[in-house]
Design an enzyme around this catalytic site. Structure first.
Site, short mmCIF file in Angstrom:
data_model
loop_
_atom_site.label_atom_id
_atom_site.label_comp_id
_atom_site.label_asym_id
_atom_site.label_seq_id
_atom_site.Cartn_x
_atom_site.Cartn_y
_atom_site.Cartn_z
N ARG A 190 37.12 51.78 36.90
CA ARG A 190 36.62 52.32 38.16
C ARG A 190 36.31 53.80 38.02
O ARG A 190 37.02 54.53 37.33
CB ARG A 190 37.68 52.16 39.26
CG ARG A 190 37.96 50.74 39.61
CD ARG A 190 39.05 50.64 40.67
NE ARG A 190 38.98 49.37 41.35
CZ ARG A 190 39.43 48.23 40.86
NH1 ARG A 190 40.02 48.21 39.69
NH2 ARG A 190 39.31 47.09 41.53
N ASP A 229 39.73 54.59 5.79
CA ASP A 229 38.99 55.12 4.63
C ASP A 229 38.20 54.01 3.94
O ASP A 229 37.05 54.20 3.55
CB ASP A 229 39.98 55.77 3.66
CG ASP A 229 39.25 56.34 2.46
OD1 ASP A 229 38.30 57.12 2.67
OD2 ASP A 229 39.60 56.00 1.32
N SER A 238 32.05 42.38 53.71
CA SER A 238 33.42 42.22 54.18
C SER A 238 33.42 41.81 55.65
O SER A 238 32.73 42.40 56.47
CB SER A 238 34.18 43.54 54.02
OG SER A 238 34.16 43.92 52.67
N CYS A 262 42.88 49.73 55.75
CA CYS A 262 42.26 50.57 54.72
C CYS A 262 42.47 52.05 54.97
O CYS A 262 42.72 52.81 54.05
CB CYS A 262 40.77 50.24 54.65
SG CYS A 262 39.87 51.23 53.46
N ARG A 265 38.04 45.44 34.23
CA ARG A 265 37.44 46.43 35.13
C ARG A 265 37.87 47.86 34.89
O ARG A 265 39.02 48.12 34.59
CB ARG A 265 37.89 46.13 36.57
CG ARG A 265 37.26 44.95 37.11
CD ARG A 265 38.21 44.22 38.00
NE ARG A 265 37.64 42.92 38.20
CZ ARG A 265 37.26 42.46 39.36
NH1 ARG A 265 37.48 43.14 40.44
NH2 ARG A 265 36.68 41.29 39.44
N1 SAM Z 1 33.38 49.58 52.81
C1 SAM Z 1 33.10 48.50 51.96
C2 SAM Z 1 33.68 47.21 52.50
O1 SAM Z 1 34.53 47.27 53.38
O2 SAM Z 1 33.29 46.17 52.03
C3 SAM Z 1 33.48 48.70 50.53
C4 SAM Z 1 34.79 49.36 50.26
S1 SAM Z 1 36.20 48.41 50.69
C5 SAM Z 1 37.50 49.48 50.23
C6 SAM Z 1 36.18 47.17 49.46
C7 SAM Z 1 36.97 45.95 49.79
O3 SAM Z 1 38.36 46.26 49.79
C8 SAM Z 1 36.68 45.33 51.14
O4 SAM Z 1 36.35 43.99 51.00
C9 SAM Z 1 37.97 45.48 51.88
O5 SAM Z 1 38.15 44.41 52.77
C10 SAM Z 1 38.98 45.50 50.79
N2 SAM Z 1 40.23 46.16 51.18
C11 SAM Z 1 40.38 47.36 51.76
N3 SAM Z 1 41.69 47.62 52.00
C12 SAM Z 1 42.40 46.54 51.55
C13 SAM Z 1 43.78 46.20 51.50
N4 SAM Z 1 44.71 47.00 51.96
N5 SAM Z 1 44.14 45.01 50.96
C14 SAM Z 1 43.18 44.19 50.47
N6 SAM Z 1 41.87 44.46 50.48
C15 SAM Z 1 41.47 45.62 51.02
FE1 SF4 Z 2 37.68 50.68 54.31
FE2 SF4 Z 2 35.46 49.28 53.87
FE3 SF4 Z 2 36.78 49.11 56.19
FE4 SF4 Z 2 35.47 51.29 55.59
S1 SF4 Z 2 34.64 49.25 55.92
S2 SF4 Z 2 37.44 51.22 56.46
S3 SF4 Z 2 35.85 51.43 53.41
S4 SF4 Z 2 37.48 48.48 54.17
#
Ligand code: SAM
Ligand code: SF4
Length: 552
Positions: free
Chosen positions: A304, A520, A163, A72, A302
Site C-alpha cells: 500500500r 559471487d 461500498s 471508518c 498486497r
Molecule cells: N471511500 C471509499 C469507500 O468507502 O469505498 C474507499 C476507501 S474505504 C476506507 C475502503 C473500504 O474499507 C470500504 O469498502 C470500507 O467499507 C472499508 N472499511 C472502512 N473501515 C472499515 C472497518 N473498520 N472495517 C472493515 N472495513 C472497513
Molecule cells: Fe471511510 Fe470510505 Fe466511508 Fe469515507 S466513504 S468514511 S473513506 S469508508
C-alpha cells in the site's frame, strides 16, 4: 504451466529440431521467454522473506472524504495531511511506474474517497498507459459516480468496488452521517449498464447495525452481475472498535445457509482475500473478507502507498514503513528507490497482529480469533521491546571499563561442549534458480562451492572478526537448499567445539560467506540488483555460561 516449465519445454524443442524452421521459431520464443524471465528476476525486490511475491498495489490518492462512516472515521473527519504533502499526480505515476516495472500487475485506487480528487480521470488515464499493468481498480463510496463513471471507464478503469452497508435509506444516513443512498444505488445500476462484470459491493457487517440485512444483500445477486463482499468489521484507531460489533464469517455464513440451503463454496481467484460462495442459479456471487477471524496473511500479495506517500507493507502497520514521497522529492535515483522499497518489503512480518489493543478478542462462542494476541496491559511497541530485552546480553563483553575494545579473558572459564546453529537466505531470482537447478552456473557447482566456502570461513572466523578467539572446532556443517518456488537458497550452519567460549560467530560467518559465495558465483548471469542476502541470524546456541538460546 510456470514460466520456467514453458522455458524448458521450448528449450528442449529447439534442441531437438535444431536444423529446421521450427528451430528459428522456437529460438525466438526462447529469447522472448528469457526476457520475461529477466522481468521475473527483477521483481524479486517485491518478494519478502517468507517468499510472498507482491503483485497488487493499493494507492490511496486522498485522505478526504464526502462521507463520515461511523466505522471508518469520527464525525469531525480525520486530521488531514497538508495538501503539499499529499502525493501529486506525477509522483503517483512515477511510483506506480516503478512498481509495475518490478512486477505489480494490479493497482487499486482508494482513499479517503478517491473520486473527490479532481484529477482522478487523469490519474487513471496515465496509469492505464503503464505497460504490464493488467487491472486498474477503484474502491469508492459511489456518491458522485453517476457523474464520473463514463469518463473513468473511458480512461481505463476496469474493475469497480462500490461500498454500501445498507439497503435502507434512513440507515444509510446513520451509518455515513450523510445523505446519499439513492445516489449510490444509481451508481451501482450505472456500473452494471456500463458493463462492469461483476460490480463488487463492499459491505461491512456490524452486529445490531446491519446484520439483519445479510440475506437481503445476497438477494441482490439473483438477477444482477453483483459480487457482494461481506467484510468483517476491523479495528482502526478512532473507530470505537468493540469486539461485540464484529460478526465473524462463520456466523454470517450460517445466517445465509438458514435461508439458502444450496449456498455453496466456489473456487477463489489466486491471492483473493475473499472466500467466494454463491446461491445456485443466481447470476452473481457472495464473498467474505475475513481479516479478523481467519487472516489471509500467508498468501498476501498486497502493498500500500498512503496518500502522503508512505509505503505500507501491511494494512495493520501504523503510519507506514518509509516515505517514498520524501525519497522522490530528494531526487534519489531509481536504483536507490528500489533499495528502499526492497528493504521495506523484507521487513514485512509473517502475519499481522491487529492493533495491539484487542487482548481479549473473542468471537461469540468464545472462539479466540486468529490474531496475535498481546499480553494484556501491553501495547505492541512495549511488547516488542520486552521481547528484545529477553534476548539482550546485559553487558557488551567486548568493551572494557573505558569503553575501549577488549578481548574477553576466557582463561577461568570451563571447557564445555558448545554448539551454535545459524541460518540465512540469498534471494536469487528466477534465472539463477533455473541455472542452479540445471547446475549450469559458468563457474561451476555454486551450492557445493558455497558450502565449502562456508566451512572454510568458519574455521577462519578469528582471523576475520577482530575480537574472536582462535578455537579448535570439532566440526562445521553447512547446508544449502534451493527453493524453486521462492527463488531463494536457504543456508544453514552448525558448528561444534569443546572450548571455553562459544561458536555463534563461527556459525554466522559460515552462513554469511556461503551466501556471498553464491552471490559471487552467480552475479555475472543477472543484473546487479537481482540478488539479495537476507535474514542471517542465530538459530540456537547451547553450552555457554549464559544459558542456552533457541530462537522462538
Ligand atoms: N471511500 C471509499 C469507500 O468507502 O469505498 C474507499 C476507501 S474505504 C476506507 C475502503 C473500504 O474499507 C470500504 O469498502 C470500507 O467499507 C472499508 N472499511 C472502512 N473501515 C472499515 C472497518 N473498520 N472495517 C472493515 N472495513 C472497513
Ligand atoms: Fe471511510 Fe470510505 Fe466511508 Fe469515507 S466513504 S468514511 S473513506 S469508508
Amino acid at each position: 504451466m510456470s514460466m520456467l516449465q514453458k522455458f524448458n519445454g521450448i528449450k528442449a524443442l529447439a534442441a531437438k529440431y535444431s536444423t529446421t524452421k521450427l528451430a528459428t521459431k522456437s529460438l525466438n520464443r526462447l529469447k522472448q521467454l528469457r526476457n520475461e524471465l529477466c522481468q521475473d528476476a527483477k521483481s524479486s525486490i517485491l518478494t519478502d522473506t517468507f517468499g510472498r511475491h507482491h503483485t497488487y498495489l493499493r494507492i490511496s490518492i486522498t485522505e478526504r472524504c464526502n462521507l463520515r462512516c461511523t466505522y471508518c472515521m469520527p464525525s469531525s473527519g480525520v486530521e488531514l495531511t497538508r495538501n503539499e504533502n499529499i502525493l501529486k499526480t506525477d509522483e503517483i505515476i512515477q511510483l506506480a511506474n516503478l512498481f509495475v516495472r518490478e512486477g505489480i500487475t494490479k493497482i487499486r485506487l482508494t482513499g479517503g474517497e478517491p473520486t473527490v480528487r479532481k484529477d482522478i480521470v487523469d490519474i487513471i488515464a496515465q496509469l492505464k498507459g503503464l505497460e504490464g499493468l493488467e487491472t486498474l481498480a477503484m474502491t469508492t463510496n459511489g456518491i458522485t459516480l453517476t457523474r464520473q463513471l463514463p469518463a473513468l471507464q473511458r480512461a481505463g478503469l476496469n474493475l469497480l468496488n462500490i461500498s454500501l452497508d445498507t439497503l435502507k435509506p434512513d440507515r444509510f444516513e446513520k451509518f455515513t452521517r450523510r445523505k446519499g443512498w439513492n445516489k449510490v444505488m444509481a451508481s451501482i445500476d450505472l456500473a452494471i449498464q456500463l458493463g462492469y462484470n461483476p460490480v463488487k459491493i463492499n459491505t461491512v457487517v456490524m452486529r445490531n447495525f446491519n446484520d439483519d440485512e445479510i440475506t437481503d444483500f445476497v438477494e441482490l445477486t439473483k438477477n444482477k452481475p453483483i459480487d457482494v463482499r461481506f467484510i468483517e468489521y476491523m479495528p482502526f484507531s478512532g473507530n470505537e472498535w468493540n469486539t461485540n460489533k464484529m460478526v465473524p464469517f462463520i456466523e454470517m455464513k450460517k445466517i445465509i445457509e438458514r435461508k439458502y440451503h444450496g449456498f455453496k463454496k466456489i473456487s477463489d481467484m489466486p491471492n483473493d482475500t475473499s472466500k467466494a460462495f454463491h446461491v445456485p442459479g443466481y447470476m452473481g456471487q457472495v464473498g467474505f473478507i475475513t481479516s479478523m477471524s481467519e487472516n489471509f496473511c500467508n498468501s498476501c500479495n498486497r502493498l500500500r502507498i498512503t496518500a502522503d506517500g508512505n509505503l505500507k507493507v501491511c494494512l495493520f502497520e501504523g503510519k507506514g514503513e518509509v516515505s517514498l514521497r520524501d525519497a522522490l522529492r530528494n531526487n534519489v535515483s531509481s536504483q536507490d528507490l528500489k533499495i528502499i522499497i526492497r528493504n521495506a518489503v523484507l521487513k514485512k512480518k509473517k502475519q499481522h497482529a491487529g492493533d495491539g489493543k484487542n487482548n481479549n478478542l473473542k468471537a461469540p462462542g468464545n472462539r479466540i480469533l486468529n490474531l496475535t494476541v498481546l499480553p494484556s496491559t501491553m501495547n505492541h511497541q512495549s511488547y516488542q521491546v520486552k521481547q528484545c530485552r529477553k534476548r539482550l546480553y546485559t553487558t557488551l563483553t567486548h568493551i572494557d571499563k573505558e569503553g575501549k575494545a577488549a578481548m574477553v579473558d576466557v582463561g577461568s572459564k570451563s571447557q564445555n561442549v558448545r554448539i551454535a546453529k545459524a541460518r540465512g537466505y540469498i534471494y536469487v531470482g528466477a534465472i539463477i534458480t533455473q541455472l542452479i537447478m540445471e547446475n549450469n552456473i559458468k563457474k561451476g557447482d555454486a551450492l557445493t562451492i558455497a558450502q565449502l566456502a562456508g566451512i572454510m570461513a568458519a574455521k577462519k572466523t578469528w582471523d576475520l572478526i577482530p575480537l574472536c578467539h582462535p578455537l579448535t572446532l570439532n566440526y562445521v556443517k553447512v547446508d544449502l537448499k534451493l527453493s524453486v518456488d521462492s527463488h531463494r537458497v536457504e543456508i544453514t550452519s552448525e558448528v561444534k567445539c569443546t572450548e571455553k567460549t562459544g561458536v555463534e560467530m563461527e556459525s554466522l560467518v559460515a552462513v554469511s560467506v556461503a551466501a556471498l559465495t553464491v552471490y559471487d558465483m552467480c552475479k555475472s548471469a543477472v543484473p546487479p540488483d537481482t540478488m539479495h542476502i537476507a535474514g542471517i541470524e542465530l538459530v540456537s546456541k547451547v553450552g555457554g555460561s549464559r544459558g542456552d538460546f533457541f530462537k522462538e
